[in-house]
Every structure is written in structure tokens, then in C-alpha cells.
Design a protein around this motif. Structure first.
Motif, mmCIF file in Angstrom:
data_model
loop_
_atom_site.group_PDB
_atom_site.id
_atom_site.type_symbol
_atom_site.label_atom_id
_atom_site.label_comp_id
_atom_site.label_asym_id
_atom_site.label_seq_id
_atom_site.Cartn_x
_atom_site.Cartn_y
_atom_site.Cartn_z
ATOM 1 N N SER A 94 3.693 -14.330 -4.842
ATOM 2 C CA SER A 94 4.713 -13.768 -3.969
ATOM 3 C C SER A 94 5.175 -14.832 -2.970
ATOM 4 N N ILE A 95 5.813 -14.408 -1.893
ATOM 5 C CA ILE A 95 6.512 -15.328 -0.993
ATOM 6 C C ILE A 95 6.069 -15.105 0.453
ATOM 7 N N VAL A 96 5.755 -16.176 1.147
ATOM 8 C CA VAL A 96 5.411 -16.103 2.565
ATOM 9 C C VAL A 96 6.613 -15.578 3.356
ATOM 10 N N GLY A 97 6.343 -14.624 4.236
ATOM 11 C CA GLY A 97 7.357 -14.157 5.181
ATOM 12 C C GLY A 97 8.164 -12.953 4.756
ATOM 13 N N ILE A 98 7.956 -12.456 3.529
ATOM 14 C CA ILE A 98 8.812 -11.355 3.069
ATOM 15 C C ILE A 98 8.616 -10.078 3.880
ATOM 16 N N ASP A 99 7.479 -9.940 4.521
ATOM 17 C CA ASP A 99 7.238 -8.762 5.346
ATOM 18 C C ASP A 99 7.934 -8.865 6.700
ATOM 19 N N ARG A 100 8.552 -10.016 6.980
ATOM 20 C CA ARG A 100 9.212 -10.224 8.270
ATOM 21 C C ARG A 100 10.731 -10.311 8.141
ATOM 22 N N ILE A 101 11.249 -10.109 6.900
ATOM 23 C CA ILE A 101 12.691 -10.282 6.672
ATOM 24 C C ILE A 101 13.201 -9.143 5.788
ATOM 25 N N SER A 102 13.358 -7.987 6.350
ATOM 26 C CA SER A 102 13.737 -6.817 5.550
ATOM 27 C C SER A 102 15.199 -6.836 5.117
ATOM 28 N N GLU A 103 16.029 -7.646 5.789
ATOM 29 C CA GLU A 103 17.464 -7.620 5.493
ATOM 30 C C GLU A 103 17.852 -8.444 4.258
ATOM 31 N N VAL A 104 16.949 -9.215 3.694
ATOM 32 C CA VAL A 104 17.233 -9.967 2.475
ATOM 33 C C VAL A 104 16.799 -9.133 1.275
ATOM 34 N N ASP A 105 17.747 -8.794 0.402
ATOM 35 C CA ASP A 105 17.473 -7.885 -0.714
ATOM 36 C C ASP A 105 16.299 -8.347 -1.570
ATOM 37 N N TYR A 106 16.260 -9.627 -1.899
ATOM 38 C CA TYR A 106 15.209 -10.113 -2.782
ATOM 39 C C TYR A 106 13.837 -10.010 -2.123
ATOM 40 N N TYR A 107 13.779 -10.297 -0.831
ATOM 41 C CA TYR A 107 12.506 -10.189 -0.125
ATOM 42 C C TYR A 107 12.039 -8.737 -0.058
ATOM 43 N N ALA A 108 12.975 -7.815 0.165
ATOM 44 C CA ALA A 108 12.621 -6.392 0.152
ATOM 45 C C ALA A 108 12.078 -5.990 -1.218
ATOM 46 N N ALA A 109 12.656 -6.547 -2.271
ATOM 47 C CA ALA A 109 12.189 -6.251 -3.632
ATOM 48 C C ALA A 109 10.791 -6.808 -3.866
ATOM 49 N N LYS A 110 10.504 -7.992 -3.344
ATOM 50 C CA LYS A 110 9.172 -8.561 -3.497
ATOM 51 C C LYS A 110 8.125 -7.748 -2.717
ATOM 52 N N ILE A 111 8.507 -7.225 -1.568
ATOM 53 C CA ILE A 111 7.599 -6.346 -0.830
ATOM 54 C C ILE A 111 7.279 -5.108 -1.658
ATOM 55 N N LEU A 112 8.308 -4.533 -2.286
ATOM 56 C CA LEU A 112 8.086 -3.390 -3.163
ATOM 57 C C LEU A 112 7.112 -3.754 -4.277
ATOM 58 N N GLN A 113 7.318 -4.901 -4.898
ATOM 59 C CA GLN A 113 6.428 -5.346 -5.965
ATOM 60 C C GLN A 113 4.984 -5.460 -5.462
ATOM 61 N N GLU A 114 4.803 -6.046 -4.288
ATOM 62 C CA GLU A 114 3.455 -6.152 -3.709
ATOM 63 C C GLU A 114 2.837 -4.772 -3.499
ATOM 64 N N HIS A 115 3.610 -3.847 -2.945
ATOM 65 C CA HIS A 115 3.088 -2.515 -2.656
ATOM 66 C C HIS A 115 2.677 -1.789 -3.938
ATOM 67 N N LEU A 116 3.428 -1.980 -4.997
ATOM 68 C CA LEU A 116 3.076 -1.353 -6.270
ATOM 69 C C LEU A 116 1.768 -1.916 -6.823
ATOM 70 N N ILE A 117 1.583 -3.225 -6.695
ATOM 71 C CA ILE A 117 0.328 -3.845 -7.144
ATOM 72 C C ILE A 117 -0.839 -3.351 -6.295
ATOM 73 N N GLU A 118 -0.632 -3.285 -4.984
ATOM 74 C CA GLU A 118 -1.688 -2.837 -4.069
ATOM 75 C C GLU A 118 -2.105 -1.391 -4.354
ATOM 76 N N ALA A 119 -1.133 -0.553 -4.696
ATOM 77 C CA ALA A 119 -1.411 0.866 -4.929
ATOM 78 C C ALA A 119 -1.854 1.155 -6.360
ATOM 79 N N GLY A 120 -1.876 0.139 -7.195
ATOM 80 C CA GLY A 120 -2.196 0.319 -8.601
ATOM 81 C C GLY A 120 -3.677 0.538 -8.857
ATOM 82 N N PRO A 121 -4.021 0.761 -10.111
ATOM 83 C CA PRO A 121 -5.395 1.124 -10.469
ATOM 84 C C PRO A 121 -6.346 -0.058 -10.692
ATOM 85 N N ILE A 122 -5.843 -1.283 -10.536
ATOM 86 C CA ILE A 122 -6.632 -2.461 -10.920
ATOM 87 C C ILE A 122 -6.883 -3.342 -9.695
ATOM 88 N N PRO A 123 -8.091 -3.889 -9.518
ATOM 89 C CA PRO A 123 -8.339 -4.836 -8.432
ATOM 90 C C PRO A 123 -7.321 -5.984 -8.492
#
Length: 249
Positions: A94-123
Motif C-alpha cells: 500500500s501507500i504511506v499517507g493514504i489515511d491522511r488524504i481523503s480527497e484523492v480518489d485513488y488514495y481513498a480506494a487504497k484505504i478501502l482495499q486495506e480495510h477489506l484485507i483487515e476485516a477479512g478471514p486471513i491473518p
């Protein structure tokens, strides 16, 4: 260890596959060119069969708002297939700083990707990297016109892709951390200065003009994409990297 690199035919993934194989691991590369379609899920079950670890190095097809639905579909399909196949560890680049820049579409998408991995069933483990040194010229190309390159003064801390690959390999072959580790280069530069250093190193006669509205990184505030506290810091300096003749093809 059997490791599947999803995005393994790309810029980072291909280097990671080579690194893992050199260390004696059974690393396989997967992407659209190998018949893998993350949006439909086609090819995922075969790609992850008997795999211990999955490393995700994919980009979305676009940097706009369409990136979020892509990552939602891709992550859901991948996690379901990984669970079905008994994968024990998922590693995400992933990318450093994406949690601090919500107005950039791609960064918001990467945050979503991180959250899906975090909430998933696998370590899992998430590796956030700063901007690659190898992409500085590409960034410059977005705002180049004739003899002028327009760049904002956004602060960056570029890292050599080789050090990103080394960290990914280390994390992938270790125990899941169920958290995030950040990595960055050793030096911070304003983007306009990075541009000037790059042009000088290549004897390029173009000039850099400061334009705080130019390009994707104009929306980035302060030190949002520089290393956070506790980040791993690489040893390759950008000026040394340039001096050895590195450049984007």
C-alpha cells in the motif's frame, strides 16, 4: 514456502518473484497476462492452490473514482479464494499517507482495499511505501509541456523499489503482523526540487516551474506522504541513485 504474487508480472511484483525465488521459495506470478481476472474471480482458485502466502501488488486500472469498486471486487474475490484454499497469510503493498488524504480518489480506494484485507478471514500484513524513486520521471511527465515541467512543492521521501521488494520479501516470509509497517527513503525533498535534481542528472535542458495546482500531488498537504513515526528507513539516497544512471525507461 509457496508464495503467490498477485500482480506478479508488474513493476514491483516481478521483482518480488525474482527475489523470493533467489531465496529458495516457490514463488509464482499471477496477473491478467497469466489468465487471472480479479474482477470476475477467473483463475483465482488455481492460482492460490496449495499456497502458503499471497502478496498483493496490484494497481487499479485507473486513478479516479473507478478504483474503489475495482478494489472492492478484487479484494472480495481474492479473500474468498484464499480462504477456500487455506492460505495462511495475506500481504498487501500500500501507500504511506493514504489515511491522511481523503480527497484523492485513488488514495481513498487504497484505504478501502486495506480495510477489506483487515476485516477479512486471513491473518495479514500491510506494507505502506512512500513514492518510488523509479516513478519520479513519470510524475514529471504528467505536468510537462515543451521545455517546462510544472511541479508543486509537495514534500516527498522517495524510496528505491529494491528496498520495497526486500521489505515485502521479509514480511511475506515472516509471521503475519495483523497491522501495518511503513517504509521510506532516507531523504525528504520538495517535489519541485526532485524534478530539478532529475533533470540535472540527465542533462535535460527543461526547467521546473513551481505550480501548487499541478498534478496529482498538488492535493497532498504538508508532510502527509512522508514517513510516519516508527517507519523503516531505507539506505539508498536519491542523489546516489541518480548518479548511478537509474531512470525510468
Amino acid at each position: 514456502m509457496k508464495i503467490a504474487v498477485v500482480g506478479g508480472t508488474g513493476f514491483v511484483g516481478s521483482r518480488l518473484v525474482e527475489k523470493l525465488r533467489s531465496e529458495g521459495h516457490l514463488a509464482t506470478a499471477h496477473g491478467r497476462s497469466t489468465g487471472l481476472d480479479l474482477v470476475t474471480g477467473e483463475g483465482l482458485q488455481d492460482a492460490l492452490s496449495s499456497v502458503d502466502v499471497v502478496v498483493i501488488t496490484i494497481d487499479a486500472p485507473t486513478f479516479d473514482a473507478a478504483a474503489s469498486p475495482f478494489f472492492r471486487s478484487a479484494s472480495g474475490n481474492l479473500l474468498r479464494a484464499a480462504e477456500n484454499q487455506g492460505v495462511r497469510h495475506v500481504v498487501l503493498l500500500s501507500i504511506v499517507g493514504i489515511d491522511r488524504i481523503s480527497e484523492v480518489d485513488y488514495y481513498a480506494a487504497k484505504i478501502l482495499q486495506e480495510h477489506l484485507i483487515e476485516a477479512g478471514p486471513i491473518p495479514y500484513s500491510i506494507v505502506r511505501a512512500t513514492q518510488f524513486m523509479e516513478f519520479v520521471e513519470k510524475i514529471m511527465s504528467w505536468t510537462s509541456e515543451g521545455d517546462i515541467v510544472r511541479l508543486p512543492t509537495t514534500r516527498m521521501q522517495p524510496i528505491a523499489v529494491g528496498e520495497v521488494v526486500d521489505t515485502l520479501a521479509d514480511v511475506a516470509t515472516g509471521t503475519p503482523i495483523n497491522s501495518t509497517v511503513s517504509i521510506a527513503g532516507p531523504d525528504v525533498f520538495p517535489l519541485d526540487e526532485l524534478g530539478r535534481l532529475t533533470l540535472q542528472a540527465h542533462d535535460d535542458g527543461r526547467s521546473v516551474v513551481v505550480d501548487e495546482s499541478a498534478g496529482l500531488f498538488a492535493a497532498v498537504p504538508d508532510d502527509a506522504i512522508t514517513a510516519p513515526s516508527g517507519a523503516r528507513i531505507g539506505s539508498v539516497h536519491y542523489t546516489d541513485w541518480l548518479a548511478h544512471g537509474h531512470a525510468v525507461a
